[in-house]
Scaffold this motif. Structure first.
Motif, mmCIF file in Angstrom:
data_model
loop_
_atom_site.group_PDB
_atom_site.id
_atom_site.type_symbol
_atom_site.label_atom_id
_atom_site.label_comp_id
_atom_site.label_asym_id
_atom_site.label_seq_id
_atom_site.Cartn_x
_atom_site.Cartn_y
_atom_site.Cartn_z
ATOM 1 N N MET A 1 19.958 53.354 -17.080
ATOM 2 C CA MET A 1 21.167 53.820 -16.244
ATOM 3 C C MET A 1 22.009 54.630 -16.905
ATOM 4 N N SER A 2 22.452 54.180 -18.128
ATOM 5 C CA SER A 2 23.811 54.715 -18.740
ATOM 6 C C SER A 2 23.479 56.185 -19.002
ATOM 7 N N ASP A 3 22.357 56.375 -19.454
ATOM 8 C CA ASP A 3 21.788 57.734 -19.942
ATOM 9 C C ASP A 3 21.785 58.685 -18.738
ATOM 10 N N PHE A 4 21.424 58.095 -17.519
ATOM 11 C CA PHE A 4 21.213 58.799 -16.245
ATOM 12 C C PHE A 4 22.789 59.407 -16.210
ATOM 13 N N SER A 5 23.748 58.544 -16.096
ATOM 14 C CA SER A 5 25.111 58.752 -15.466
ATOM 15 C C SER A 5 25.793 59.807 -16.493
ATOM 16 N N GLU A 6 25.238 59.860 -17.690
ATOM 17 C CA GLU A 6 25.824 60.703 -18.479
ATOM 18 C C GLU A 6 25.248 62.342 -18.285
ATOM 19 N N GLU A 7 23.908 62.393 -17.944
ATOM 20 C CA GLU A 7 23.529 63.551 -17.191
ATOM 21 C C GLU A 7 24.358 64.149 -16.330
ATOM 22 N N LEU A 8 24.552 63.214 -15.431
ATOM 23 C CA LEU A 8 25.230 63.450 -14.007
ATOM 24 C C LEU A 8 26.454 64.207 -14.230
ATOM 25 N N LYS A 9 27.288 64.017 -15.364
ATOM 26 C CA LYS A 9 28.303 64.675 -15.726
ATOM 27 C C LYS A 9 28.117 66.166 -16.061
ATOM 28 N N GLY A 10 27.721 67.000 -14.752
ATOM 29 C CA GLY A 10 27.555 68.413 -14.755
ATOM 30 C C GLY A 10 28.178 69.215 -16.005
ATOM 31 N N PRO A 11 27.747 70.507 -15.555
ATOM 32 C CA PRO A 11 28.085 71.264 -16.944
ATOM 33 C C PRO A 11 29.588 71.580 -17.090
ATOM 34 N N LEU B 1 45.309 41.593 -24.360
ATOM 35 C CA LEU B 1 43.963 42.533 -23.967
ATOM 36 C C LEU B 1 44.172 43.811 -24.037
ATOM 37 N N TYR B 2 43.110 44.601 -23.995
ATOM 38 C CA TYR B 2 43.095 45.997 -24.063
ATOM 39 C C TYR B 2 41.949 46.588 -23.387
ATOM 40 N N TRP B 3 42.278 47.710 -22.919
ATOM 41 C CA TRP B 3 40.830 48.488 -22.195
ATOM 42 C C TRP B 3 40.981 49.953 -22.607
ATOM 43 N N LEU B 4 39.576 50.261 -22.937
ATOM 44 C CA LEU B 4 39.506 51.574 -23.403
ATOM 45 C C LEU B 4 39.384 52.674 -22.331
ATOM 46 N N SER B 5 40.005 53.768 -22.886
ATOM 47 C CA SER B 5 40.164 54.880 -21.994
ATOM 48 C C SER B 5 38.860 55.608 -21.530
ATOM 49 N N THR B 6 37.912 55.360 -22.657
ATOM 50 C CA THR B 6 36.611 55.915 -22.456
ATOM 51 C C THR B 6 35.760 54.965 -23.331
ATOM 52 N N GLN B 7 34.600 54.686 -22.580
ATOM 53 C CA GLN B 7 33.694 53.585 -23.059
ATOM 54 C C GLN B 7 32.717 54.432 -23.868
ATOM 55 N N LYS B 8 32.470 55.547 -23.440
ATOM 56 C CA LYS B 8 31.325 56.397 -24.238
ATOM 57 C C LYS B 8 31.716 57.919 -24.516
ATOM 58 N N PHE B 9 31.756 58.490 -25.469
ATOM 59 C CA PHE B 9 31.900 59.825 -25.776
ATOM 60 C C PHE B 9 30.620 60.922 -25.439
ATOM 61 N N CYS B 10 31.033 62.088 -24.846
ATOM 62 C CA CYS B 10 29.940 62.852 -24.555
ATOM 63 C C CYS B 10 29.212 63.338 -25.809
ATOM 64 N N ARG B 11 27.997 63.374 -25.980
ATOM 65 C CA ARG B 11 27.348 63.886 -27.076
ATOM 66 C C ARG B 11 26.548 65.136 -26.741
ATOM 67 N N CYS B 12 26.817 65.832 -25.803
ATOM 68 C CA CYS B 12 26.116 67.297 -25.858
ATOM 69 C C CYS B 12 27.113 68.298 -26.274
ATOM 70 N N TYR B 13 26.651 69.328 -26.072
ATOM 71 C CA TYR B 13 27.399 70.545 -26.675
ATOM 72 C C TYR B 13 28.517 71.316 -25.930
ATOM 73 N N CYS B 14 28.904 70.577 -24.912
ATOM 74 C CA CYS B 14 30.197 70.807 -24.196
ATOM 75 C C CYS B 14 31.411 70.864 -25.092
ATOM 76 N N THR B 15 32.458 71.249 -24.564
ATOM 77 C CA THR B 15 33.779 71.370 -25.261
ATOM 78 C C THR B 15 34.592 69.872 -25.367
ATOM 79 N N HIS B 16 34.176 69.411 -24.334
ATOM 80 C CA HIS B 16 34.804 68.004 -23.933
ATOM 81 C C HIS B 16 34.128 66.843 -24.470
ATOM 82 N N VAL B 17 34.810 65.899 -25.013
ATOM 83 C CA VAL B 17 34.642 64.748 -25.504
ATOM 84 C C VAL B 17 34.280 63.686 -24.520
ATOM 85 N N THR B 18 35.092 63.756 -23.385
ATOM 86 C CA THR B 18 35.290 62.844 -22.171
ATOM 87 C C THR B 18 35.870 63.406 -21.114
#
Lengths: 411, 588
Positions: free
Chosen positions: A1-11, B511-528
């Motif tokens: 599910m977590s991977d799927f949601s990442e893919e949904l972050k469109g181009p 307490l603390y909450w993170l602004s981003t749980q996961k960073f984007c790993r694809c080739y786009c320019t944005h990390v999140t």
């Protein structure tokens, strides 16, 4: 599910892009909207020029709504630059917008006067060729409003002879209006002179001169108006003045001819219709139908439920009585504009909301004239109503049977 | 007739065999001893390419028929040079030292011309039969004297304050031929000689110059000098018209005509975007092969410790928060010289977003203190309020709610004024840009019309309402202790949100909450990415406030906050990373 949601972050691009999130109600792609918008402008990001000028426009409109004339003028000052917009489509649309807003401001602003308005109007008229007639007409009406009849007439005369620009249908209508108002002004001058004349004695040395003057004016007016009333439309105020003039000169026949030709659009005509209906003669019955249609030509009567009721009943009666030709006669000159004027989808919704009985009557007429496939009829048919439900069903049957669009009619 | 010697002509006179030539009014060589006029004329067509000091002499001899329609001949890069000049001058007026204009920016620009092969090299790039021969040049001993002939001095005052030692070099220059035929083709489509060609040029590996890119040059120079202007400051000055950018071409000399394709090149109708200029800065820095920039040390304005202090003051937060920001800087290593200094050649991620980083650190500190979950910050405010009421004589505890109310009001007002000013912004210049000569009268007429309409409406506007142009300032909000209408929180204490534990201070909030749980790993320019509705209203407010201050997108700030957190909570992130990795392994 977590991977799927990442893919949904469109181009993701340089432009403003938000992520898509699987919400409870379904998928949400805000970034898609931006894409759709950029397709319209060829994939390029919208320029700040476009953004600030449209913001400026909103501020002007807001200021006008709030009657803040000073503020509106301030923003208008900056809005003028749209006349130089590098986007040719916007550049062409700018003069009209500027005229509408600018004239509004100049009409109400305390520091403005007739001279300022006239300067502005003259400037705006001459930007491009598309707006000359419209602005001239509005300028003339403004001058009339301020009692400057001579200037108004001069304006209208100039506009009458305007020959540039495309020959569109709207241009034709504008020219007609201009001629009509000019005619009216001429009538008014004639009327005033007639008053003068009546005060003078026949032996007075000035009498002849004035009489001649009066006659000249009347000739001009009649030339204008007689041409006009041949064009379909509701010309009541103009007709009245024309007839009065004709009567004055003893041209009773002429006057009568006009009056017979033109069916006035007035509520009294409904009474007239009732009389005609009760008559024995067939030609009166035909006239009765004419009268009804004429009444409903008038914009003031569009919501008159009596008129529609009468028309609905009478149409059915006429069609049952095998007088399809009469209906076709009346409908032929109206079938181009009545559908949009009376039977649009917008009217269907609004009429049903306001007055269900009216909507029903109109729907019946629509069905008879346009067939059961027309928008108005279909909309009403879909509506659920406790009281009128049965009536609507009956209506459906009648329409099926009698509609003039119906190929089953044996003619 | 001119008595100046035309030294380049070395032939012997046919009549008297002397080698002593001058130029007639028509530009033909004549022998100064026997006055024999030859049919040879001087090949230099354009007098304008020779510096000021020589113009007087040559103008008398060689009067080029200056068609007022066409104006001078000029190249697109000359236009950019002019703009850079104007911008450097404006920066000087803002208080920047003159070395920026004369040394730094000038050198960067020359280097650019060399790298992009437009000058200072063997075969400059001009095509369509125009191949001027220019002296080869070395950047090391370049000064104003050996400026290539292509760059007309008259179009821009010399970079150096004194430019007089140029004469000796002039005579050693070779004149170059310009094919007249090609001139007439291009002049129909652009005022500049190479406008059409320039806009079509697409050379691989060369960074083409654009108007936004001039700001990249400015920023690089500012960075090199370590001046106290951040990128967001620079762009804000541009927006406020303190630095020429929109319509900078208006100040070109009268004879430098712009039309046709020049419009697309110089007629900008958008304000510069932070991310765009930032990217260009790195691009240009890399393209120019610049060495590592001067170190950003702790005493530099651009160091996060100092910038944080500046921004804390600007948004009316307590000075005591500065200790915490310094702490975060230390823990994340964001104060290190190597982290901060710009090194275009190094392969590491470039981090010259000093302003965004500083602000991100402040946001993290706010989260550490107040959690910003739409709950804790308000309960802490209640405590602060109670305490302040009881102890009116002491230093007041910082009350988040009070701060929010005051800040929100100030922010809303400022934003509203900003939007109104933007809506009223006048983009079109007095010098209209037109497509071609045919279009020129129409364009001028339109401009006249607009000016007349504006004149008419200006009588309707109350003249006192139009405020004078604001003087440029680094601070957009100002707070003073003396102002009784608006509380100044600088001196307030953080005692209410900190507690002592032994020798150190801890935050009451654990307490603390993170602004981003996961960073984007694809080739786009944005990390999140930043989806507003996922976050608390307090967090949204804070982001909106700071984004407005810097004129950046909230998503950019959010991304930076996430990156700071990533450094700060590295362990946490690597734990989750391990978890997902093992998950994947199991699947296969």
């Amino acid at each position: 599910m977590s991977d799927f949601s990442e893919e949904l972050k469109g181009p993701v691009t340089d432009d403003e892009v938000e992520t898509s999130v699987l919400t409870g109600a379904g998928m949400h792609f805000p970034w898609l909207q931006t894409y759709v918008e950029t397709v319209a402008i060829g994939g390029k990001r919208k320029k700040d020029f476009a953004q600030t000028t449209s913001a400026c426009l909103s501020f002007v409109q807001e200021a006008l709504l709030k009657h803040q004339w000073q503020q509106a003028a301030e923003y208008m000052y900056s809005y003028f630059q749209t006349l130089e917009d590098s986007d040719s489509y916007k550049r062409q649309a700018a003069p009209e917008i500027i005229w509408k807003l600018g004239s509004e401001i100049l009409f109400y602003h305390p520091k403005s006067n007739v001279e300022t308005f006239s300067t502005f109007a003259d400037r705006m008229k001459n930007i491009g060729v598309m707006n000359y007639l419209k602005i001239s007409l509005q300028h003339a009406l403004y001058l009339l409003h301020h009692g400057m009849l001579k200037d108004a007439k001069r304006n209208l005369s100039e506009a009458e002879t305007w020959r540039h620009g495309e020959n569109t249908s709207s241009r034709g209508i504008l020219i007609n209006l201009i001629q009509a108002y000019k005619g009216l002004l001429q009538y008014y001058t004639w009327s005033k002179k007639k008053m003068e004349l009546s005060k003078l004695d026949k032996d007075d040395y000035a009498y002849n001169a004035v009489a001649q003057d009066v006659f000249n004016h009347s000739w001009k007016t009649s030339a204008n108006i007689s041409a006009l009333i041949k064009i379909p439309g509701v010309w009541d105020p103009f007709v009245k003045s024309y007839v009065e003039m004709l009567e004055f000169y003893g041209d009773r026949d002429g006057a009568q001819e006009i009056l017979y030709q033109i069916v006035p659009s007035h509520k009294l005509m409904l009474e007239f219709h009732t009389l005609l209906r009760k008559s024995e003669k067939e030609e009166h019955h035909k006239l009765g139908l004419e009268v009804l249609f004429g009444v409903l030509d008038f914009a003031g009567c569009t919501k008159n439920i009596t008129a529609w009721k009468y028309l609905a009943k009478y149409l059915k009666k006429t069609l049952m009585g095998n007088h399809l030709a009469w209906v076709q006669d009346e409908w032929n000159s109206r079938k181009n504009w009545w559908p949009n004027f009376h039977f649009s989808y917008f009217w269907a919704k609004s009429d049903w909301k306001e007055d269900t009985a009216l909507a029903c009557e109109k729907a019946f007429v629509a069905g008879l004239l346009l067939g059961k496939g027309c928008r108005y009829f279909r909309y009403i048919l879909k509506q659920d109503h406790q009281i009128l439900g049965k009536k609507i069903k009956r209506m459906k049957r009648s329409v099926k049977k009698y509609s003039i669009v119906n190929p089953r009619l044996s003619y | 007739m001119d008595l100046e010697e035309a030294e380049e002509f070395k032939e012997r006179c046919s009549q008297c065999a002397a080698v002593s030539w001058g130029l007639t009014d028509e530009g033909k060589y004549y022998c100064t001893s026997c006055h024999n006029v030859t049919e040879r004329s001087q090949e230099v067509i354009n007098t304008d390419l020779i510096p000021n000091t020589q113009i007087k002499a040559l103008n008398r001899g060689l009067k080029k028929k200056n068609n007022s329609e066409k104006g001078w001949d000029w190249y697109v890069c000359e236009g950019f040079q002019n703009i850079l000049c104007q911008q450097a001058e404006a920066l000087k007026n803002l208080g920047i030292g003159p070395e920026l204009k004369n040394d730094v920016l000038h050198n960067f620009w020359k280097r650019y011309l060399q790298k992009s092969k437009q000058a200072y090299c063997k075969n400059p790039v001009y095509t369509t039969g125009r191949k001027p021969t220019v002296l080869e040049d070395n950047l090391s001993h370049s000064d104003w004297a050996s400026e290539p002939e292509l760059l007309s001095d008259v179009s821009c005052p010399p970079f150096l304050e004194s430019g007089a030692e140029s004469q000796s070099d002039i005579h050693t220059r070779k004149p170059f031929p310009i094919s007249k035929a090609s001139q007439s083709e291009t002049s129909v489509c652009s005022g500049s000689l190479d406008g059409v060609e320039y806009s079509q040029r697409k050379e691989k590996g060369i960074v083409k110059m654009t108007v936004p890119q001039t700001l990249a040059f400015c920023y690089l120079s500012l960075l090199w000098q370590r001046e106290a202007i951040t990128l967001s400051d620079l762009l804000r000055f541009v927006e406020e018209d303190h630095i020429p950018y929109i319509n900078a071409f208006q100040h070109f000399p009268e004879q430098m005509k712009l039309y046709g394709r020049d419009r697309g090149i110089f007629g900008i109708e958008s304000w510069p975007d932070y991310e765009d200029i930032y990217k260009k800065t790195i691009e240009v820095g890399t393209f120019l092969d610049l060495p590592r920039f001067p170190d950003i040390t702790e005493d530099c304005y651009l160091h996060p410790n100092i910038l944080c202090m500046k921004y804390l003051m600007e948004v009316n937060l307590p000075d005591e928060m500065h200790n915490l920001t310094c702490h975060v800087v230390k823990m994340t290593g964001m104060g290190e010289v190597d982290f901060l200094t710009f090194d275009p050649i190094a392969k590491m991620a470039k981090t010259v977003k000093y302003d965004v980083q500083a602000v991100a650190i402040i946001v993290v500190v706010l989260k550490l203190l107040f959690l910003l979950d739409d709950n804790l910050e308000w309960s802490l405010s209640n405590l602060a309020e109670k305490h302040n009421e009881k102890n009116k004589k002491d230093k007041p505890w910082f009350d988040f709610r009070k701060w929010y109310q005051i800040m929100k009001k100030a922010f809303d007002e400022k934003k509203q004024k900003w939007e109104e000013a933007r809506a009223k912004y006048l983009w079109k210049s007095e010098k209209p840009l037109y497509y071609s000569f045919v279009d020129k009268p129409v364009a001028y007429k339109k401009r006249e019309m607009v000016v007349n309409l504006q004149k008419q409406f200006s009588t309707l506007v109350d003249s006192t309402a139009t405020a004078g142009k604001k003087s440029p300032s680094s601070f957009q909000f100002n707070w003073t202790e003396e102002d009784t209408d608006r509380t100044c929180f600088h001196g307030h204490s953080l005692q209410g949100v900190l507690k002592e534990k032994g020798q150190s201070l801890l935050t009451k909030n654990s307490l603390y909450w993170l602004s981003t749980q996961k960073f984007c790993r694809c080739y786009c320019t944005h990390v999140t990415t930043y989806e507003e509705s996922n976050y608390s209203l307090s967090y949204q407010f804070i982001l909106n406030l700071f984004s407005f201050l810097l004129r950046i997108k909230t998503s950019l700030l959010h991304e930076e906050v996430s990156l700071v957190e990533k450094k700060l909570f590295e362990k946490k992130y690597s734990v989750t990373k391990k978890k997902s990795r093992s998950k994947k392994a199991r699947r296969h």
